[in-house]
Design a protein around this motif. Structure first.
Motif, PDB file in Angstrom:
ATOM      1  N   ASP A 162       8.849  23.150   9.043  1.00 59.45           N
ATOM      2  CA  ASP A 162       8.664  22.326   7.966  1.00 59.45           C
ATOM      3  C   ASP A 162       8.312  20.670   8.239  1.00 59.45           C
ATOM      4  N   ALA A 163       8.801  20.433   9.234  1.00 62.62           N
ATOM      5  CA  ALA A 163       8.671  18.764   9.560  1.00 62.62           C
ATOM      6  C   ALA A 163       7.025  18.703  10.208  1.00 62.62           C
ATOM      7  N   VAL A 164       6.869  19.787  10.882  1.00 61.27           N
ATOM      8  CA  VAL A 164       5.471  19.436  11.505  1.00 61.27           C
ATOM      9  C   VAL A 164       4.541  19.482  10.221  1.00 61.27           C
ATOM     10  N   LEU A 165       4.732  20.329   9.422  1.00 59.96           N
ATOM     11  CA  LEU A 165       3.497  20.570   7.887  1.00 59.96           C
ATOM     12  C   LEU A 165       3.874  19.188   7.322  1.00 59.96           C
ATOM     13  N   ALA A 166       4.792  18.656   7.212  1.00 61.41           N
ATOM     14  CA  ALA A 166       5.157  17.274   6.524  1.00 61.41           C
ATOM     15  C   ALA A 166       4.352  16.352   7.238  1.00 61.41           C
ATOM     16  N   GLU A 167       4.445  16.172   8.712  1.00 59.94           N
ATOM     17  CA  GLU A 167       3.801  15.410   9.372  1.00 59.94           C
ATOM     18  C   GLU A 167       2.518  15.342   9.135  1.00 59.94           C
ATOM     19  N   LEU A 168       1.861  16.881   8.934  1.00 60.51           N
ATOM     20  CA  LEU A 168       0.498  17.012   8.741  1.00 60.51           C
ATOM     21  C   LEU A 168      -0.142  16.467   7.436  1.00 60.51           C
ATOM     22  N   GLU A 169       0.998  16.664   6.470  1.00 58.18           N
ATOM     23  CA  GLU A 169       0.433  16.306   5.287  1.00 58.18           C
ATOM     24  C   GLU A 169       0.451  14.910   4.957  1.00 58.18           C
ATOM     25  N   ALA A 170       1.593  14.029   5.552  1.00 55.76           N
ATOM     26  CA  ALA A 170       1.589  12.534   5.588  1.00 55.76           C
ATOM     27  C   ALA A 170       0.063  11.973   6.467  1.00 55.76           C
ATOM     28  N   LEU A 171      -0.282  12.577   7.663  1.00 56.44           N
ATOM     29  CA  LEU A 171      -1.388  12.203   8.156  1.00 56.44           C
ATOM     30  C   LEU A 171      -2.607  12.324   7.196  1.00 56.44           C
ATOM     31  N   THR A 172      -2.784  13.425   6.492  1.00 54.91           N
ATOM     32  CA  THR A 172      -3.868  13.468   5.578  1.00 54.91           C
ATOM     33  C   THR A 172      -3.745  12.455   4.530  1.00 54.91           C
ATOM     34  N   GLN A 173      -2.543  12.261   3.942  1.00 51.26           N
ATOM     35  CA  GLN A 173      -2.496  11.271   3.046  1.00 51.26           C
ATOM     36  C   GLN A 173      -2.799   9.736   3.590  1.00 51.26           C
ATOM     37  N   GLY A 174      -2.409   9.564   4.666  1.00 53.92           N
ATOM     38  CA  GLY A 174      -2.783   8.131   5.414  1.00 53.92           C
ATOM     39  C   GLY A 174      -4.297   7.968   5.462  1.00 53.92           C
ATOM     40  N   GLU A 175      -5.064   9.105   5.999  1.00 53.74           N
ATOM     41  CA  GLU A 175      -6.429   9.016   6.024  1.00 53.74           C
ATOM     42  C   GLU A 175      -7.078   8.870   4.762  1.00 53.74           C
ATOM     43  N   GLU A 176      -6.820   9.407   3.844  1.00 53.36           N
ATOM     44  CA  GLU A 176      -7.253   9.177   2.349  1.00 53.36           C
ATOM     45  C   GLU A 176      -7.013   7.918   1.985  1.00 53.36           C
ATOM     46  N   GLU A 177      -5.987   7.166   2.179  1.00 54.42           N
ATOM     47  CA  GLU A 177      -5.419   5.875   1.649  1.00 54.42           C
ATOM     48  C   GLU A 177      -6.469   4.883   2.494  1.00 54.42           C
ATOM     49  N   GLU A 178      -6.620   5.232   3.703  1.00 58.19           N
ATOM     50  CA  GLU A 178      -7.620   4.245   4.407  1.00 58.19           C
ATOM     51  C   GLU A 178      -8.923   4.202   3.838  1.00 58.19           C
ATOM     52  N   GLU A 179      -9.487   5.501   3.618  1.00 53.24           N
ATOM     53  CA  GLU A 179     -10.809   5.572   3.125  1.00 53.24           C
ATOM     54  C   GLU A 179     -10.899   4.899   1.655  1.00 53.24           C
ATOM     55  N   VAL A 180      -9.829   4.841   0.777  1.00 60.46           N
ATOM     56  CA  VAL A 180      -9.856   4.040  -0.463  1.00 60.46           C
ATOM     57  C   VAL A 180      -9.957   2.626  -0.194  1.00 60.46           C
ATOM     58  N   GLU A 181      -8.854   2.032   0.846  1.00 61.36           N
ATOM     59  CA  GLU A 181      -8.884   0.765   1.189  1.00 61.36           C
ATOM     60  C   GLU A 181     -10.149   0.247   1.586  1.00 61.36           C
ATOM     61  N   GLU A 182     -10.929   0.942   2.442  1.00 68.12           N
ATOM     62  CA  GLU A 182     -12.201   0.457   2.812  1.00 68.12           C
ATOM     63  C   GLU A 182     -13.191   0.520   1.830  1.00 68.12           C
ATOM     64  N   LEU A 183     -12.944   0.521   0.705  1.00 67.01           N
ATOM     65  CA  LEU A 183     -14.210   0.531  -0.263  1.00 67.01           C
ATOM     66  C   LEU A 183     -14.284  -0.796  -0.826  1.00 67.01           C
ATOM     67  N   PRO A 184     -15.630  -1.379  -1.066  1.00 61.56           N
ATOM     68  CA  PRO A 184     -15.780  -2.758  -1.528  1.00 61.56           C
ATOM     69  C   PRO A 184     -15.041  -3.019  -2.828  1.00 61.56           C
ATOM     70  N   GLU A 185     -14.384  -4.211  -2.854  1.00 58.84           N
ATOM     71  CA  GLU A 185     -13.863  -4.972  -4.132  1.00 58.84           C
ATOM     72  C   GLU A 185     -14.910  -5.092  -5.302  1.00 58.84           C
ATOM     73  N   VAL A 186     -14.690  -4.915  -6.668  1.00 63.88           N
ATOM     74  CA  VAL A 186     -15.495  -5.043  -7.611  1.00 63.88           C
ATOM     75  C   VAL A 186     -15.326  -6.604  -8.044  1.00 63.88           C
ATOM     76  N   PRO A 187     -16.504  -7.355  -8.173  1.00 57.26           N
ATOM     77  CA  PRO A 187     -16.258  -8.552  -8.771  1.00 57.26           C
ATOM     78  C   PRO A 187     -15.517  -8.848 -10.164  1.00 57.26           C
ATOM     79  N   THR A 188     -14.757  -9.850 -10.451  1.00 59.93           N
ATOM     80  CA  THR A 188     -14.157 -10.083 -11.739  1.00 59.93           C
ATOM     81  C   THR A 188     -14.647 -11.008 -12.664  1.00 59.93           C
ATOM     82  N   GLU A 189     -15.090 -12.118 -11.724  1.00 61.59           N
ATOM     83  CA  GLU A 189     -15.995 -13.365 -12.284  1.00 61.59           C
ATOM     84  C   GLU A 189     -17.131 -12.777 -13.125  1.00 61.59           C
TER      85      GLU A 189
END
Length: 208
Positions: free
Chosen positions: A154-181
């Motif tokens: 169970d711990a191995v599967l949880a770690e695998l899921e956490a790594l997968t979510q971390g990869e997805e968050e990094e991809e979202v953070e790398e997207l360029p910001e939309v200008p608000t002005e």
């Protein structure tokens, strides 16, 4: 340059080739002799018939005896031609057999060299080492599978899921910001067009 490209490859003439050539030449001479005798026999037959018509029977009989002797020579000639042709075929077939034997010898030598490079002992050793590696890897897999409890799984599967979510968050953070002005307005370089556009709007407002 022309001599180099135009040079023909010379083939080596063996003793068997010379023997075959001589036998064929003798056969051809016998065939020519046979043809000449046949023509001569036909003339003698016609001459013997003419002698009988003329009442010269003894001469006709003598001529027919001579003709009979030549016919026997023709039979012997035919046998000699058959023997020569059979001998030519035997020699040519023996040449083919020699080439086959030479090819087998070359192949056998090649196999011996390959066996010297890779002996039966080497093949058995490689197969044993390969099997040992497979068995060792299987033992490692069995040890790993047996040492992990359900909690560890169970711990191995949880770690695998956490790594997968971390990869997805990094991809979202790398997207360029939309200008608000707000974007700057483009100045109107053709005032005449503005008047043309606003006039129908004023007319529509007055009509309503």
């Amino acid at each position: 340059m022309g001599n180099i490209f135009g040079r023909k490859r010379r083939t080596r003439v063996t003793e068997q080739d010379r023997a075959v050539l001589q036998l064929k030449q003798q056969r051809d001479k016998l065939k020519q002799y046979q043809k000449r005798i046949n023509l001569h026999l036909e003339k003698e037959r016609l001459l013997a018939r003419q002698l009988l018509r003329d009442g010269k029977k003894p001469k006709a009989l003598l001529l027919l005896k001579k003709k009979r002797y030549q016919e026997q020579l023709l039979d012997k000639t035919e046998n000699q031609i058959s023997n020569l042709e059979r001998m030519v075929q035997d020699i040519e077939f023996a040449q083919i057999e020699m080439k086959v034997i030479e090819g087998l010898k070359i192949g056998n030598d090649c196999l011996k060299k390959m066996h010297e490079v890779m002996s039966i002992e080497d093949v058995e050793r490689i197969m044993e080492e390969t099997q040992d590696g497979i068995d060792y890897q299987r033992q490692i897999d069995e040890v790993l599978a047996g040492s992990l409890t359900q909690e560890d799984e169970d711990a191995v599967l949880a770690e695998l899921e956490a790594l997968t979510q971390g990869e997805e968050e990094e991809e979202v953070e790398e997207l360029p910001e939309v200008p608000t002005e707000p974007l700057p307005k483009v100045p109107d370089t053709e005032p005449g067009k503005e008047r043309v556009k606003t006039k129908p709007q004023q007319e529509l407002l007055a009509a309503s």
